[in-house]
Motif scaffolding. Structure first.
Motif, PDB file in Angstrom:
ATOM      1  N   GLU A  42       0.735  -1.390   0.092  1.00  0.00           N
ATOM      2  CA  GLU A  42      -0.367  -0.103  -0.001  1.00  0.00           C
ATOM      3  C   GLU A  42       0.755   1.181  -0.126  1.00  0.00           C
ATOM      4  N   THR A  43       2.396   1.459   0.816  1.00  0.00           N
ATOM      5  CA  THR A  43       2.725   2.705   1.089  1.00  0.00           C
ATOM      6  C   THR A  43       3.676   2.315   0.101  1.00  0.00           C
ATOM      7  N   GLY A  44       4.638   0.975  -0.450  1.00  0.00           N
ATOM      8  CA  GLY A  44       5.483   0.971  -1.058  1.00  0.00           C
ATOM      9  C   GLY A  44       6.714   0.819  -0.519  1.00  0.00           C
ATOM     10  N   LEU A  45       6.388   0.803   1.021  1.00  0.00           N
ATOM     11  CA  LEU A  45       7.772   0.802   2.162  1.00  0.00           C
ATOM     12  C   LEU A  45       8.528  -1.120   1.824  1.00  0.00           C
ATOM     13  N   SER A  46       9.966  -0.543   2.202  1.00  0.00           N
ATOM     14  CA  SER A  46      10.425  -1.993   1.444  1.00  0.00           C
ATOM     15  C   SER A  46      12.087  -1.921   1.935  1.00  0.00           C
ATOM     16  N   THR A  47      12.058  -2.804   3.307  1.00  0.00           N
ATOM     17  CA  THR A  47      13.559  -2.785   3.642  1.00  0.00           C
ATOM     18  C   THR A  47      13.605  -4.103   3.097  1.00  0.00           C
ATOM     19  N   SER A  48      15.890  -3.956   3.379  1.00  0.00           N
ATOM     20  CA  SER A  48      15.958  -6.006   3.126  1.00  0.00           C
ATOM     21  C   SER A  48      17.214  -6.445   4.117  1.00  0.00           C
ATOM     22  N   ILE A  49      17.107  -7.182   4.489  1.00  0.00           N
ATOM     23  CA  ILE A  49      17.405  -8.604   5.197  1.00  0.00           C
ATOM     24  C   ILE A  49      18.500  -8.267   5.490  1.00  0.00           C
ATOM     25  N   ALA A  50      19.724  -8.286   4.396  1.00  0.00           N
ATOM     26  CA  ALA A  50      21.300  -8.271   4.224  1.00  0.00           C
ATOM     27  C   ALA A  50      21.540  -6.785   4.322  1.00  0.00           C
ATOM     28  N   ASP A  51      20.622  -5.575   4.212  1.00  0.00           N
ATOM     29  CA  ASP A  51      21.090  -4.925   5.316  1.00  0.00           C
ATOM     30  C   ASP A  51      20.532  -4.718   6.325  1.00  0.00           C
ATOM     31  N   ASP A  52      19.699  -5.584   7.142  1.00  0.00           N
ATOM     32  CA  ASP A  52      19.889  -5.898   8.266  1.00  0.00           C
ATOM     33  C   ASP A  52      21.123  -6.651   9.196  1.00  0.00           C
ATOM     34  N   ALA A  53      21.216  -7.504   8.078  1.00  0.00           N
ATOM     35  CA  ALA A  53      21.772  -8.630   9.013  1.00  0.00           C
ATOM     36  C   ALA A  53      22.828  -8.028   8.469  1.00  0.00           C
ATOM     37  N   ARG A  54      23.464  -6.539   7.934  1.00  0.00           N
ATOM     38  CA  ARG A  54      25.072  -5.880   7.917  1.00  0.00           C
ATOM     39  C   ARG A  54      25.455  -5.526   8.923  1.00  0.00           C
ATOM     40  N   ALA A  55      24.133  -4.727   9.090  1.00  0.00           N
ATOM     41  CA  ALA A  55      23.742  -3.921  10.633  1.00  0.00           C
ATOM     42  C   ALA A  55      24.454  -4.625  11.885  1.00  0.00           C
ATOM     43  N   LYS A  56      24.276  -5.174  11.708  1.00  0.00           N
ATOM     44  CA  LYS A  56      24.270  -6.710  13.613  1.00  0.00           C
ATOM     45  C   LYS A  56      25.480  -7.168  13.223  1.00  0.00           C
ATOM     46  N   VAL A  57      26.689  -7.639  11.850  1.00  0.00           N
ATOM     47  CA  VAL A  57      27.581  -7.516  12.434  1.00  0.00           C
ATOM     48  C   VAL A  57      28.182  -6.357  12.570  1.00  0.00           C
ATOM     49  N   GLU A  58      27.851  -5.680  11.633  1.00  0.00           N
ATOM     50  CA  GLU A  58      28.936  -4.044  12.311  1.00  0.00           C
ATOM     51  C   GLU A  58      28.968  -3.468  12.966  1.00  0.00           C
ATOM     52  N   ALA A  59      27.555  -3.750  14.218  1.00  0.00           N
ATOM     53  CA  ALA A  59      27.070  -3.590  16.222  1.00  0.00           C
ATOM     54  C   ALA A  59      28.621  -4.683  16.903  1.00  0.00           C
TER      55      ALA A  59
END
Length: 366
Positions: free
Chosen positions: A335-352
């Motif tokens: 409906e809103t076009g929201l689209s996030t990526s599991i790969a981006d979430d994974a990368r952020a958790k590795v970096e943290a």
């Protein structure tokens, strides 16, 4: 109070099946195992615990004890101890004895048997009924994903679907969503589950019957007569349950459920393949959430390597290098076009330093 290691030490020499089963369940509870596997071989039975998603062998018991241990578990689960050639399933409640806090550690145990070459394979699912349920804040969503998820829960109607493979934490997220909904104005919340994993005070929970007297589609049609505000369906598994869920979402109900797809955007394709009119997708599907589970690095011993933080192993984590799990998420809202990526979430958790690259590769690939 004995530790899990002390309980399992020399357990293979026990000749009392009641004591042996008790030790295995106690150790499983203390180590927060989600499952116990008893795998019979020619000369022994391998006992493995699934801890934070990974299988670990903890004990080998003599083959001579196999029938006694299996029979003891069957008695607890009210199964037929004489039937060894057909699969059976059941369950029982078990409480760890002891004093103080240890006396109040109940377990709901789901048991399944399967005849194999050297006897009967037994799998136990351990559900800590007294454990603290995770809220949305503890799932591991990024701030933006969490905000989008909570915003959709505040909508009065529509379909919210959790996707991912078996064991990816979808049901945990559903329960967290219900807890969040119960913080607001009073709502009539009804669930249809197979099976009911945890009791939620204040929520009417219906369980699917193995005899098919109560299936998802039948239960949905019935519960809509009970004036619900929110409906949770354990899984949309066929066109009948999908049709009932869509009708509920279109008639002013918020419907939460799960679906098996590889990613959030594939939810749309899957729904259409199951018979949903493509024109109804944006009118009904408010949000699709894909998720995976990865192990958390132990904060006491994690080390900084060439490719990010890595596990080491210490007393705090039992030498595993990991302790607990956290979700990886991606979201899609037609409906809103929201689209996030599991790969981006994974990368952020590795970096943290929350998890390791090896865990990410295991969970979602490259």
């Amino acid at each position: 109070m004995l530790s899990a290691q002390e309980l399992l030490a020399h357990a293979e020499s026990l000749t009392d099946s009641v004591q042996l089963v008790d030790r295995i369940l106690r150790a499983g509870l203390l180590l927060h195992a989600s499952d116990v596997h008893l795998d019979p071989a020619a000369d022994s039975v391998r006992v493995r615990f699934r801890i934070d998603g990974a299988l670990e062998e903890v004990l080998r018991i003599p083959a001579a004890m196999q029938n006694a241990v299996t029979s003891r578990l069957k008695v607890l689960a009210s199964l037929d101890i004489a039937e060894r050639r057909a699969p059976q399933d059941g369950g029982f409640s078990w409480r760890m004895g002891g004093a103080g806090a240890f006396a109040a550690s109940p377990l709901d145990v789901r048991m399944a048997t399967l005849p194999v070459r050297h006897g009967e394979r037994v799998t136990l699912r351990l559900l800590e009924t007294g454990g603290k349920r995770l809220g949305i804040a503890e799932l591991g969503m990024s701030d933006s994903d969490r905000a989008a998820f909570e915003a959709v829960l505040r909508r009065p109607h529509g379909l919210v679907l959790l996707t991912g493979p078996t064991g990816s934490g979808k049901t945990t997220t559903l329960y967290a969503a219900i807890q969040e909904l119960m913080k607001g104005e009073p709502l009539n919340i009804i669930t249809v589950e197979d099976p009911i994993e945890y009791e939620i005070p204040g929520v009417a929970q219906a369980e699917v019957d193995s005899a098919d007297k109560v299936n998802f589609a039948k239960a949905l049609k019935s519960l809509l007569r009970h004036d619900p505000d929110v409906v949770m369906i354990g899984e949309i598994r066929d066109s009948d349950s999908l049709d009932a869920a869509v009708k509920a979402a279109l008639t002013g109900h918020l419907v939460l459920s799960t679906l098996h797809t590889n990613d959030a955007k594939s939810t749309v394709t899957r729904l259409i393949d199951m018979g949903l009119d493509p024109n109804l997708v944006p009118a009904t599907l408010r949000l699709a959430v894909a998720q995976r589970l990865v192990r958390r690095l132990c904060p006491e011993c994690r080390t900084k390597g060439v490719r990010g933080w890595e596990p080491k192993g210490c007393v705090a984590c039992g030498g595993r290098g990991y302790w607990g799990r956290i979700g990886l998420f991606e979201m899609y809202a037609p409906e809103t076009g929201l689209s996030t990526s599991i790969a981006d979430d994974a990368r952020a958790k590795v970096e943290a330093g929350i998890t390791s690259e090896a865990e990410i590769l295991r969970a979602i690939g490259g």
